[in-house]
Design a protein around this motif. Structure first.
Motif, PDB file in Angstrom:
ATOM      1  N   PHE A 139       0.837  -1.206   0.000  1.00  0.00           N
ATOM      2  CA  PHE A 139       0.000   0.000   0.000  1.00  0.00           C
ATOM      3  C   PHE A 139       0.876   1.263   0.000  1.00  0.00           C
ATOM      4  O   PHE A 139       1.837   1.375   0.759  1.00  0.00           O
ATOM      5  N   VAL A 140       0.498   2.221  -0.836  1.00  0.00           N
ATOM      6  CA  VAL A 140       1.338   3.390  -1.119  1.00  0.00           C
ATOM      7  C   VAL A 140       1.557   4.311   0.082  1.00  0.00           C
ATOM      8  O   VAL A 140       2.537   5.042   0.150  1.00  0.00           O
ATOM      9  N   VAL A 141       0.642   4.262   1.032  1.00  0.00           N
ATOM     10  CA  VAL A 141       0.801   5.152   2.183  1.00  0.00           C
ATOM     11  C   VAL A 141       2.084   4.839   2.978  1.00  0.00           C
ATOM     12  O   VAL A 141       2.683   5.730   3.572  1.00  0.00           O
ATOM     13  N   TYR A 142       2.541   3.582   2.941  1.00  0.00           N
ATOM     14  CA  TYR A 142       3.757   3.236   3.707  1.00  0.00           C
ATOM     15  C   TYR A 142       4.992   3.964   3.164  1.00  0.00           C
ATOM     16  O   TYR A 142       5.709   4.599   3.934  1.00  0.00           O
ATOM     17  N   PRO A 143       5.252   3.880   1.831  1.00  0.00           N
ATOM     18  CA  PRO A 143       6.385   4.678   1.334  1.00  0.00           C
ATOM     19  C   PRO A 143       6.175   6.185   1.491  1.00  0.00           C
ATOM     20  O   PRO A 143       7.129   6.909   1.775  1.00  0.00           O
ATOM     21  N   LEU A 144       4.934   6.651   1.337  1.00  0.00           N
ATOM     22  CA  LEU A 144       4.689   8.099   1.457  1.00  0.00           C
ATOM     23  C   LEU A 144       5.056   8.611   2.840  1.00  0.00           C
ATOM     24  O   LEU A 144       5.759   9.620   2.978  1.00  0.00           O
ATOM     25  N   VAL A 145       4.612   7.926   3.860  1.00  0.00           N
ATOM     26  CA  VAL A 145       4.840   8.433   5.208  1.00  0.00           C
ATOM     27  C   VAL A 145       6.317   8.276   5.576  1.00  0.00           C
ATOM     28  O   VAL A 145       6.907   9.130   6.258  1.00  0.00           O
ATOM     29  N   THR A 146       6.944   7.213   5.089  1.00  0.00           N
ATOM     30  CA  THR A 146       8.372   7.002   5.355  1.00  0.00           C
ATOM     31  C   THR A 146       9.185   8.154   4.764  1.00  0.00           C
ATOM     32  O   THR A 146      10.057   8.742   5.418  1.00  0.00           O
ATOM     33  N   GLN A 147       8.861   8.484   3.517  1.00  0.00           N
ATOM     34  CA  GLN A 147       9.543   9.576   2.818  1.00  0.00           C
ATOM     35  C   GLN A 147       9.295  10.915   3.522  1.00  0.00           C
ATOM     36  O   GLN A 147      10.204  11.720   3.687  1.00  0.00           O
ATOM     37  N   ALA A 148       8.053  11.135   3.951  1.00  0.00           N
ATOM     38  CA  ALA A 148       7.722  12.414   4.595  1.00  0.00           C
ATOM     39  C   ALA A 148       8.545  12.614   5.861  1.00  0.00           C
ATOM     40  O   ALA A 148       8.961  13.727   6.179  1.00  0.00           O
ATOM     41  N   ILE A 149       8.774  11.525   6.584  1.00  0.00           N
ATOM     42  CA  ILE A 149       9.539  11.615   7.832  1.00  0.00           C
ATOM     43  C   ILE A 149      11.037  11.759   7.529  1.00  0.00           C
ATOM     44  O   ILE A 149      11.804  12.230   8.364  1.00  0.00           O
ATOM     45  N   GLY A 150      11.430  11.364   6.313  1.00  0.00           N
ATOM     46  CA  GLY A 150      12.849  11.405   5.955  1.00  0.00           C
ATOM     47  C   GLY A 150      13.566  10.131   6.378  1.00  0.00           C
ATOM     48  O   GLY A 150      14.793  10.073   6.405  1.00  0.00           O
ATOM     49  N   ALA A 151      12.799   9.083   6.723  1.00  0.00           N
ATOM     50  CA  ALA A 151      13.397   7.795   7.100  1.00  0.00           C
ATOM     51  C   ALA A 151      13.710   7.000   5.840  1.00  0.00           C
ATOM     52  O   ALA A 151      13.293   7.370   4.740  1.00  0.00           O
ATOM     53  N   LYS A 152      14.448   5.890   6.031  1.00  0.00           N
ATOM     54  CA  LYS A 152      14.874   5.111   4.873  1.00  0.00           C
ATOM     55  C   LYS A 152      13.914   3.943   4.646  1.00  0.00           C
ATOM     56  O   LYS A 152      13.668   3.159   5.562  1.00  0.00           O
ATOM     57  N   PRO A 153      13.380   3.834   3.425  1.00  0.00           N
ATOM     58  CA  PRO A 153      12.513   2.686   3.157  1.00  0.00           C
ATOM     59  C   PRO A 153      13.338   1.428   2.934  1.00  0.00           C
ATOM     60  O   PRO A 153      14.415   1.483   2.348  1.00  0.00           O
TER      61      PRO A 153
END
Ligand code: PLP
Length: 367
Positions: free
Chosen positions: A121-135
């Motif tokens: 689900f796309v929300v997982y990469p979106l929120v990871t990116q928003a926080i600046g964490a590494k997927p």
């Protein structure tokens, strides 16, 4: 003096692309000057909203000058008794997306890694990116989560793991045995977010009693929603079940009025409307048979789905087929952004809607 606003934004935000939602019916009708458009693009409930909920909403209108109950007391009580947990373990959100983001923002910061599967689900990469964490994206196995590979990929930096069961957009499903064994193997300082947005569509015998697992795994949090089987996507209400301690943390960050009064009321009534829920699940089961029978007859490959949608292989560029379907007044969902450029996802509609889709696809692919 010019000002480069983009350079001023947080690094995580600079790299973000806005969420691509399903095309609204009114937009396509406006663009093509047509009517009678069928939208099978956002996994919405084709039965609409239940009559009982509609009535309850009307009586709630007079209360709209007041702020909502910031604690969602009655809805949480009702959910808690339904799920056999304490009210203090429930966190309500403006859709479960809101809760997913709350969970990530509560635990993850830029030095961490967040794990999820390819095609998840796309929300997982979106929120990871928003926080600046590494997927940490773990390659899929047969379009679904490869739990062995995910367990093997856990490192000291892993802070959170997202799992959607069933997954969207692939519809793949993990058995409760595999899932529980995986959760048991995850270190206790890694948060496991189990997203069960489509749980109500899963046969009772297959469904995991994931809420019970919370007793053994305090690092687990389960999210669910009223957007799909309960038919309340437009009102935005979802929730998580976790330890009371975790819910307390989420509550520190949660906006006080994140769930509006109409949504709170509607969800309370929807929870008691078993008839509507059963009807929704039954219409979905029939529609799933209708669509998959068609795919089999036409030898169109599809991914077996446990949700209220099916993802199928168009055998060519999916976006071209999507565009051609739009011209037939049928909106589905291209999923190139999920790494599946030849596939399209179609939500299960009423039997008439499914027939419209079948006719349109037949004509587009000239079957
Ligand atoms: C639809 C969906 C959600 C829920 O979205 P809401 O914000 O509750 O409307 C969450 N997770 C997955 C995997 C979904 O497909």
């Amino acid at each position: 003096m010019s000002c480069d606003l983009i350079a001023l934004a947080n690094a995580g935000i600079r790299g973000l692309h806005p969420y691509q939602a399903g095309k609204p019916v009114s937009e396509l009708e406006r663009e093509l000057g047509i009517s009678n458009v069928v939208k099978l693009a956002s996994n919405e409930n084709p039965l609409g909203i239940s009559d009982k909920v509609k009535q309850a909403l009307v009586s709630e209108f007079t209360e709209l000058s007041r702020y909502p109950d910031a604690n969602g007391f009655y809805l949480k009580e009702k959910l808690a008794s339904r799920l056999g947990v304490e009210s203090a373990q429930i966190t309500l959100g403006n859709g479960s997306n809101d809760v997913l983001e709350l969970i990530a923002r509560t635990f993850v910061s830029a030095e961490h890694e967040v794990m999820f599967a390819e095609h998840a689900f796309v929300v997982y990469p979106l929120v990871t990116q928003a926080i600046g964490a590494k997927p940490c994206v773990v390659p899929a196995k047969a379009y679904g989560h490869d739990l062995d590979a995910m367990a093997a990929a856990i490192s000291d930096k892993t802070k959170m793991i997202f799992i959607a069961n069933p997954n969207n957009p692939t519809g793949t499903f993990l058995s409760k045995e595999c899932l529980k064994a995986f959760i048991a193997a995850v270190p206790k300082d890694v948060i496991v977010v189990l997203d069960e947005a489509y749980d109500e569509y899963v046969d009772a015998s297959d469904r995991a009693n994931s809420v019970e697992w919370l007793n053994d795994y305090p690092n687990l949090v389960v999210t669910r929603t009223f957007s799909k089987a309960y038919g309340l996507a437009g009102l935005r209400v979802g929730y998580s079940v976790s330890s009371a301690d975790m819910a307390g943390l989420l509550n520190r960050l949660r906006q006080p009025f994140n769930v509006n009064s109409l949504a709170l009321k509607a969800a309370e009534v929807a929870l008691d409307d078993n008839e509507f829920l059963h009807e929704s699940v039954s219409v979905n089961r029939q529609g799933m048979t209708q669509l998959t029978d068609f795919f089999r007859q036409q030898q169109i490959n599809f991914i077996p789905s446990w949700g209220n949608f099916v993802t199928f292989d168009t055998g060519r560029n999916g976006t071209d087929v999507y565009d051609a379907l739009l011209h037939q007044g049928v909106i589905v969902r291209p999923i190139g952004g999920y790494g599946l450029p030849n596939h399209l996802r179609v939500s299960i509609g009423t039997s008439e809607e499914n027939n419209r889709f079948i006719d349109a696809l037949t004509s587009v692919l000239s079957l």
